[in-house]
Design an enzyme around this catalytic site. Sequence first.
Site, PDB file in Angstrom:
ATOM      1  N   CYS A 117     -39.822 -38.939  13.292  1.00  0.00           N
ATOM      2  CA  CYS A 117     -39.801 -37.465  13.321  1.00  0.00           C
ATOM      3  C   CYS A 117     -40.907 -36.870  14.175  1.00  0.00           C
ATOM      4  O   CYS A 117     -40.816 -35.711  14.589  1.00  0.00           O
ATOM      5  CB  CYS A 117     -39.887 -36.913  11.905  1.00  0.00           C
ATOM      6  SG  CYS A 117     -38.569 -37.505  10.840  1.00  0.00           S
ATOM      7  N   HIS A 258     -41.935 -29.413  11.807  1.00  0.00           N
ATOM      8  CA  HIS A 258     -40.816 -30.337  11.590  1.00  0.00           C
ATOM      9  C   HIS A 258     -40.028 -29.863  10.373  1.00  0.00           C
ATOM     10  O   HIS A 258     -40.600 -29.363   9.407  1.00  0.00           O
ATOM     11  CB  HIS A 258     -41.347 -31.746  11.369  1.00  0.00           C
ATOM     12  CG  HIS A 258     -40.274 -32.722  11.015  1.00  0.00           C
ATOM     13  ND1 HIS A 258     -39.116 -32.823  11.748  1.00  0.00           N
ATOM     14  CD2 HIS A 258     -40.159 -33.609   9.993  1.00  0.00           C
ATOM     15  CE1 HIS A 258     -38.343 -33.742  11.193  1.00  0.00           C
ATOM     16  NE2 HIS A 258     -38.945 -34.224  10.130  1.00  0.00           N
ATOM     17  N   ASN A 288     -32.549 -32.273   8.482  1.00  0.00           N
ATOM     18  CA  ASN A 288     -33.627 -32.953   9.203  1.00  0.00           C
ATOM     19  C   ASN A 288     -33.017 -33.737  10.373  1.00  0.00           C
ATOM     20  O   ASN A 288     -32.314 -34.724  10.165  1.00  0.00           O
ATOM     21  CB  ASN A 288     -34.340 -33.885   8.215  1.00  0.00           C
ATOM     22  CG  ASN A 288     -35.497 -34.650   8.829  1.00  0.00           C
ATOM     23  OD1 ASN A 288     -35.668 -34.660  10.041  1.00  0.00           O
ATOM     24  ND2 ASN A 288     -36.270 -35.300   7.986  1.00  0.00           N
TER      25      ASN A 288
HETATM   26  O1  UT7 Z   1     -38.781 -36.318   8.121  1.00  0.00           O
HETATM   27  C1  UT7 Z   1     -39.747 -36.870   7.247  1.00  0.00           C
HETATM   28  C2  UT7 Z   1     -39.114 -37.755   6.255  1.00  0.00           C
HETATM   29  N1  UT7 Z   1     -38.530 -37.218   5.091  1.00  0.00           N
HETATM   30  C3  UT7 Z   1     -39.090 -36.329   4.245  1.00  0.00           C
HETATM   31  O2  UT7 Z   1     -40.048 -35.692   4.526  1.00  0.00           O
HETATM   32  C4  UT7 Z   1     -38.483 -36.212   2.867  1.00  0.00           C
HETATM   33  C5  UT7 Z   1     -39.573 -36.182   1.813  1.00  0.00           C
HETATM   34  N2  UT7 Z   1     -39.079 -36.180   0.451  1.00  0.00           N
HETATM   35  C6  UT7 Z   1     -38.338 -35.160  -0.067  1.00  0.00           C
HETATM   36  O3  UT7 Z   1     -38.026 -34.224   0.611  1.00  0.00           O
HETATM   37  C7  UT7 Z   1     -37.980 -35.224  -1.538  1.00  0.00           C
HETATM   38  O4  UT7 Z   1     -38.685 -36.263  -2.169  1.00  0.00           O
HETATM   39  C8  UT7 Z   1     -36.447 -35.407  -1.769  1.00  0.00           C
HETATM   40  C9  UT7 Z   1     -35.727 -34.137  -1.390  1.00  0.00           C
HETATM   41  C10 UT7 Z   1     -35.931 -36.577  -0.961  1.00  0.00           C
HETATM   42  C11 UT7 Z   1     -36.175 -35.694  -3.254  1.00  0.00           C
HETATM   43  O5  UT7 Z   1     -36.707 -34.666  -4.058  1.00  0.00           O
HETATM   44  P1  UT7 Z   1     -37.503 -35.042  -5.395  1.00  0.00           P
HETATM   45  O6  UT7 Z   1     -37.829 -33.769  -6.053  1.00  0.00           O
HETATM   46  O7  UT7 Z   1     -38.649 -35.919  -4.980  1.00  0.00           O
HETATM   47  O8  UT7 Z   1     -36.421 -35.796  -6.246  1.00  0.00           O
HETATM   48  P2  UT7 Z   1     -36.381 -37.331  -6.734  1.00  0.00           P
HETATM   49  O9  UT7 Z   1     -36.201 -38.254  -5.596  1.00  0.00           O
HETATM   50  O10 UT7 Z   1     -37.560 -37.573  -7.603  1.00  0.00           O
HETATM   51  O11 UT7 Z   1     -35.063 -37.320  -7.633  1.00  0.00           O
HETATM   52  C12 UT7 Z   1     -34.942 -36.476  -8.734  1.00  0.00           C
HETATM   53  C13 UT7 Z   1     -33.554 -36.670  -9.348  1.00  0.00           C
HETATM   54  C14 UT7 Z   1     -33.229 -38.134  -9.636  1.00  0.00           C
HETATM   55  O12 UT7 Z   1     -32.510 -38.169 -10.861  1.00  0.00           O
HETATM   56  P3  UT7 Z   1     -33.262 -38.588 -12.216  1.00  0.00           P
HETATM   57  O13 UT7 Z   1     -33.767 -39.972 -11.980  1.00  0.00           O
HETATM   58  O14 UT7 Z   1     -34.368 -37.584 -12.401  1.00  0.00           O
HETATM   59  O15 UT7 Z   1     -32.160 -38.478 -13.224  1.00  0.00           O
HETATM   60  C15 UT7 Z   1     -32.273 -38.495  -8.527  1.00  0.00           C
HETATM   61  O16 UT7 Z   1     -31.369 -39.502  -8.881  1.00  0.00           O
HETATM   62  O17 UT7 Z   1     -32.543 -36.199  -8.466  1.00  0.00           O
HETATM   63  C16 UT7 Z   1     -31.543 -37.201  -8.294  1.00  0.00           C
HETATM   64  N3  UT7 Z   1     -30.984 -37.071  -6.952  1.00  0.00           N
HETATM   65  C17 UT7 Z   1     -29.929 -36.299  -6.668  1.00  0.00           C
HETATM   66  N4  UT7 Z   1     -29.143 -35.524  -7.448  1.00  0.00           N
HETATM   67  C18 UT7 Z   1     -28.138 -34.854  -6.840  1.00  0.00           C
HETATM   68  C19 UT7 Z   1     -31.423 -37.641  -5.812  1.00  0.00           C
HETATM   69  N5  UT7 Z   1     -30.657 -37.242  -4.775  1.00  0.00           N
HETATM   70  C20 UT7 Z   1     -29.719 -36.421  -5.297  1.00  0.00           C
HETATM   71  C21 UT7 Z   1     -28.650 -35.687  -4.724  1.00  0.00           C
HETATM   72  N6  UT7 Z   1     -27.899 -34.932  -5.544  1.00  0.00           N
HETATM   73  N7  UT7 Z   1     -28.388 -35.723  -3.401  1.00  0.00           N
END
Ligand code: UT7
Length: 331
Positions: A117, A258, A288
Amino acid sequence: MRHPKPLAEIVSTGRYVPSNVVTNDDLAARMDTSDEWIRTRTGIRARRIAPDQEGAAHMGAAAARIALERARVDPGEVDILVLSTATPDRWLPSTACDVQALLGCTNAVAFDIMAACSGFIYGLSMAEGYLAAGRGEVALVVSTEKMSSIVDWNDRSTCVLFGDGAGAAVVKPSNGSGRGILSSHLRSDGNLAQLLWRPAGGALTPLTADVLAKGDHFVRMAGREVFKNAVRSMAEASHAALHDAGLTAADVDLLVPHQANLRIIDATAKYAGIPPEKVFINLDRYGNMSSASIPVALDEAREQGLIGQGANVLTAAFGAGLTWGAMAWRF
Ligand code: UT7
């Protein structure tokens, strides 16, 4: 790094995004996710997905053509073509050489860089150095990403985040007017590679039926860890870039960050002391696009008249590597 005066400036930009719009609801119809989850966690509402026959070179060349036309530069005048991508059309030769052929930049040295990125600002920095060393007069920096080809469409935690697109900039030596790259602060930390990577499919672990079955050739990300690192690194880099440019937050006319996650952007702006109305956001429409996010956003901001003559613009990026950085520009 601080320069007493700018060495190189962006003279034009261009962008290309595929026409196919995929909304959160479209994804929710195919997998266990929802518009509500994607919107509230990331700020993304839709993304563009390229068709099979449209690769990274095609998109990059389309963006570059626009930038070249706006700069009134003939393809044959380009001395260096730096292309950033995490999604080369194939492993050999470089996508830069494909773009060179598509554009007719026959006199350019063309090569790819891989900085995920952060690729656009890494590429700009290389172009700046090349021009500053007197090795050429015209640089073309292209960032092009077909992220839809490397995400695992069975992994809802990553596939909903990314989109396809390309951006480009023509860069020339600064003409002494004070316009150009005021500072750049680029960093990387390979110790954290496994937070965001494609575990297999390269020389160490070539593609096998087993790799394909496990999907280890797709992007894997430890979302929360990446999130925390992104906020910290982009904030620190923004401070450093502003300091080296001799600017304060109050001097910044626009932040073009970004576009990975609205919450990361908000935190970066807050730490940098830049109010929300001075932050350019388009991830709601594109998701992204990895290294293409910043040049596409920059091009849209210029088109919308948000970057007037003399404007101070700050950009900050973060991605796999880990790589990150920030740059201050005067237009
Ligand atoms: O370009 C640079 C690289 N990328 C980034 O900068 C991304 C950085 N990270 C993020 O933006 C965030 O960490 C995410 C958006 C990827 C995830 O958000 P989060 O608040 O950290 O959520 P999480 O990964 O901790 O997941 C929370 C819950 C989980 O369920 P449980 O275990 O709490 O029941 C996941 O299974 O959300 C669930 N989950 C989803 N639910 C519905 C994960 N993806 C999805 C989805 N739809 N697409």
